[in-house]
Design a protein around this motif. Structure first.
Motif, PDB file in Angstrom:
ATOM      1  N   LYS A 322       0.805  -1.218   0.000  1.00  0.00           N
ATOM      2  CA  LYS A 322       0.000   0.000   0.000  1.00  0.00           C
ATOM      3  C   LYS A 322       0.839   1.270   0.000  1.00  0.00           C
ATOM      4  O   LYS A 322       0.298   2.367  -0.187  1.00  0.00           O
ATOM      5  CB  LYS A 322      -0.914   0.002   1.239  1.00  0.00           C
ATOM      6  N   VAL A 323       2.134   1.159   0.221  1.00  0.00           N
ATOM      7  CA  VAL A 323       3.009   2.338   0.282  1.00  0.00           C
ATOM      8  C   VAL A 323       3.270   2.846  -1.136  1.00  0.00           C
ATOM      9  O   VAL A 323       3.765   2.117  -1.996  1.00  0.00           O
ATOM     10  CB  VAL A 323       4.331   2.005   0.982  1.00  0.00           C
ATOM     11  N   ARG A 324       2.908   4.098  -1.376  1.00  0.00           N
ATOM     12  CA  ARG A 324       3.116   4.702  -2.698  1.00  0.00           C
ATOM     13  C   ARG A 324       4.375   5.568  -2.731  1.00  0.00           C
ATOM     14  O   ARG A 324       5.028   5.660  -3.772  1.00  0.00           O
ATOM     15  CB  ARG A 324       1.898   5.552  -3.076  1.00  0.00           C
ATOM     16  N   CYS A 325       4.705   6.209  -1.642  1.00  0.00           N
ATOM     17  CA  CYS A 325       5.902   7.048  -1.615  1.00  0.00           C
ATOM     18  C   CYS A 325       6.390   7.193  -0.177  1.00  0.00           C
ATOM     19  O   CYS A 325       5.615   7.001   0.774  1.00  0.00           O
ATOM     20  CB  CYS A 325       5.631   8.435  -2.226  1.00  0.00           C
ATOM     21  N   ILE A 326       7.682   7.527  -0.054  1.00  0.00           N
ATOM     22  CA  ILE A 326       8.296   7.776   1.254  1.00  0.00           C
ATOM     23  C   ILE A 326       9.024   9.113   1.176  1.00  0.00           C
ATOM     24  O   ILE A 326       9.855   9.336   0.285  1.00  0.00           O
ATOM     25  CB  ILE A 326       9.285   6.654   1.639  1.00  0.00           C
ATOM     26  N   ILE A 327       8.704  10.028   2.072  1.00  0.00           N
ATOM     27  CA  ILE A 327       9.232  11.385   2.061  1.00  0.00           C
ATOM     28  C   ILE A 327      10.222  11.537   3.217  1.00  0.00           C
ATOM     29  O   ILE A 327       9.907  11.201   4.367  1.00  0.00           O
ATOM     30  CB  ILE A 327       8.101  12.413   2.194  1.00  0.00           C
ATOM     31  N   THR A 328      11.418  12.034   2.900  1.00  0.00           N
ATOM     32  CA  THR A 328      12.462  12.242   3.907  1.00  0.00           C
ATOM     33  C   THR A 328      13.164  13.567   3.647  1.00  0.00           C
ATOM     34  O   THR A 328      12.855  14.271   2.677  1.00  0.00           O
ATOM     35  CB  THR A 328      13.509  11.100   3.855  1.00  0.00           C
ATOM     36  N   ASN A 333      22.493   9.442   4.487  1.00  0.00           N
ATOM     37  CA  ASN A 333      22.232   8.095   4.994  1.00  0.00           C
ATOM     38  C   ASN A 333      20.770   7.716   4.881  1.00  0.00           C
ATOM     39  O   ASN A 333      20.427   6.567   4.591  1.00  0.00           O
ATOM     40  CB  ASN A 333      22.694   7.984   6.443  1.00  0.00           C
ATOM     41  N   VAL A 334      19.868   8.696   5.079  1.00  0.00           N
ATOM     42  CA  VAL A 334      18.441   8.411   4.967  1.00  0.00           C
ATOM     43  C   VAL A 334      18.050   8.172   3.506  1.00  0.00           C
ATOM     44  O   VAL A 334      17.290   7.243   3.195  1.00  0.00           O
ATOM     45  CB  VAL A 334      17.620   9.571   5.566  1.00  0.00           C
ATOM     46  N   VAL A 335      18.565   8.982   2.599  1.00  0.00           N
ATOM     47  CA  VAL A 335      18.269   8.805   1.176  1.00  0.00           C
ATOM     48  C   VAL A 335      18.780   7.447   0.693  1.00  0.00           C
ATOM     49  O   VAL A 335      18.091   6.724  -0.046  1.00  0.00           O
ATOM     50  CB  VAL A 335      18.884   9.958   0.355  1.00  0.00           C
ATOM     51  N   SER A 336      19.977   7.071   1.105  1.00  0.00           N
ATOM     52  CA  SER A 336      20.528   5.766   0.723  1.00  0.00           C
ATOM     53  C   SER A 336      19.698   4.627   1.296  1.00  0.00           C
ATOM     54  O   SER A 336      19.514   3.591   0.643  1.00  0.00           O
ATOM     55  CB  SER A 336      21.971   5.669   1.195  1.00  0.00           C
TER      56      SER A 336
END
Length: 369
Positions: A322-328, A333-336
């Motif tokens: 159900k996850v369509r996108c993840i925003i950070t 390190n978080v992007v990787s």
């Protein structure tokens, strides 16, 4: 379960009967030895009396006394022989002991049956959980750890919490404190719930209500009320957390599309935390945001560890499809970690980007010469 309890009770009763039989046998042997000692003492008394009178007797008198003593000794020997050859009294005692042992065995069997029935009635108040290692109380849904070969903890729970004192052991009944509280059980329950809620809402320490000043205030404001101990608070928060996770799974079950946000920050004690939040629209197109995870982050903040945490939270809630996108934010390190995760599309936070643009425009970095 009942068969195991019954077998254990039978073994316990057999051991008790065996100890009673040994005790009766030892007491019977002591009685026989005592009778023989009394007979020996009587013979010694006769011999001592004859020795004392020998010095004052004439020769003829001494001969007569010796003949009388010899006849008395023969009579005593014959009596001793009869006593040793005819164990009628000991047989009767042994028969009485055997009858007493049979009565005791019958009494123990009836007590065992009563205990088994009482234990079976006790277990009707509980359900096993966690693979048979714990009990769930049917009256208050409290989880109680299962003890090996003992039911003291669940008996104490029924007696102290629900007033079922009939299931308590005698030692537990003597230890039950006499409560002379001036508040009702319903009010006590409401105050305990408010205490837990204030700890959650205000992020208070678990032992905040047990401090001296707070206890004095509560004793004046609500006489008779004793706040929950920090150990009890921790147990109840654990129960509430499990219920919250169960409710969260039910809510997300009806959600078709979900957007996630995650971030890392530290508190005033330099402790790092990581959170995961879910966002979706309901049927009335109202935006709803729910906290899906919140953990203390220990160790290095490398991408592999961050990706593992996020994946575990997503898999535990069954929302990977159900996850369509993840925003950070733009932390490397978080992007990787999101790229290694491979779930949804990664987007950079617009509010974070706008903040970086304004800071770089208004407060440009000074170039080193």
């Amino acid at each position: 379960m009942t068969s195991f309890i019954y077998d254990f009770a039978i073994k316990l009763s057999f051991r008790r009967v065996l100890s009673i039989y040994k005790l009766n046998t030892s007491s019977r042997n002591k009685t026989i030895n005592y009778q023989q000692q009394q007979q020996i003492l009587q013979i010694d008394d006769v011999a001592m009396s004859s020795d004392e009178s020998d010095n004052d007797m004439a020769p003829s008198t001494m001969i007569n006394s010796l003949s009388l003593l010899h006849s008395n000794n023969n009579n005593n020997n014959s009596n001793m022989t009869v006593a040793s050859d005819s164990p009628k009294v000991s047989d009767a005692d042994e028969n009485v002991d055997q009858l007493t042992t049979k009565v005791e065995i019958t009494t123990l069997d009836s007590q065992i049956q009563q205990n088994v029935m009482k234990l079976a009635e006790l277990l009707t108040f509980f359900d096993e959980c966690d693979g048979g290692t714990a009990y769930i109380c049917k009256l208050c849904q409290t989880k109680i750890k299962k003890q090996n070969r003992s039911t003291a903890n669940i008996r104490r729970h029924l007696g102290n919490i629900h007033g079922q004192t009939a299931f308590l052991f005698q030692s537990q009944i003597e230890q039950v404190p006499h409560k002379n509280s001036s508040i009702s059980i319903e009010l006590k329950k409401k105050l305990d719930e408010k205490q837990i809620n204030s700890i959650i809402v205000d992020s208070r320490p678990f032992g905040d209500f047990s401090r001296k000043g707070m206890r004095e205030f509560l004793a004046t404001a609500i006489p008779g009320y004793k706040p929950l101990h920090r150990t009890t608070v921790r147990k109840r928060l654990r129960t509430l957390y499990i219920e919250h996770r169960r409710t969260l799974r039910k809510v997300l079950l009806n959600v078709s599309d979900l957007a996630l946000t995650t971030d890392i920050w530290k508190d005033s004690r330099n402790r790092f935390y990581i959170s995961l939040t879910g966002h979706f629209y309901d049927k009335q197109l109202k935006l709803i945001s729910l906290t899906l995870g919140f953990r203390l982050l220990q160790g290095r903040h490398i991408a592999n560890r961050l990706a593992k945490y996020i994946k575990n939270e997503i898999m535990s809630l069954n929302i990977e499809e159900k996850v369509r996108c993840i925003i950070t934010d733009n932390a490397p390190n978080v992007v990787s970690a999101i790229r290694k995760l491979g779930i949804g599309i990664h987007h950079s936070c617009m509010a974070h980007n706008l903040n970086l643009v304004i800071k770089s425009t208004l407060f440009p970095p000074v170039k080193k010469k």
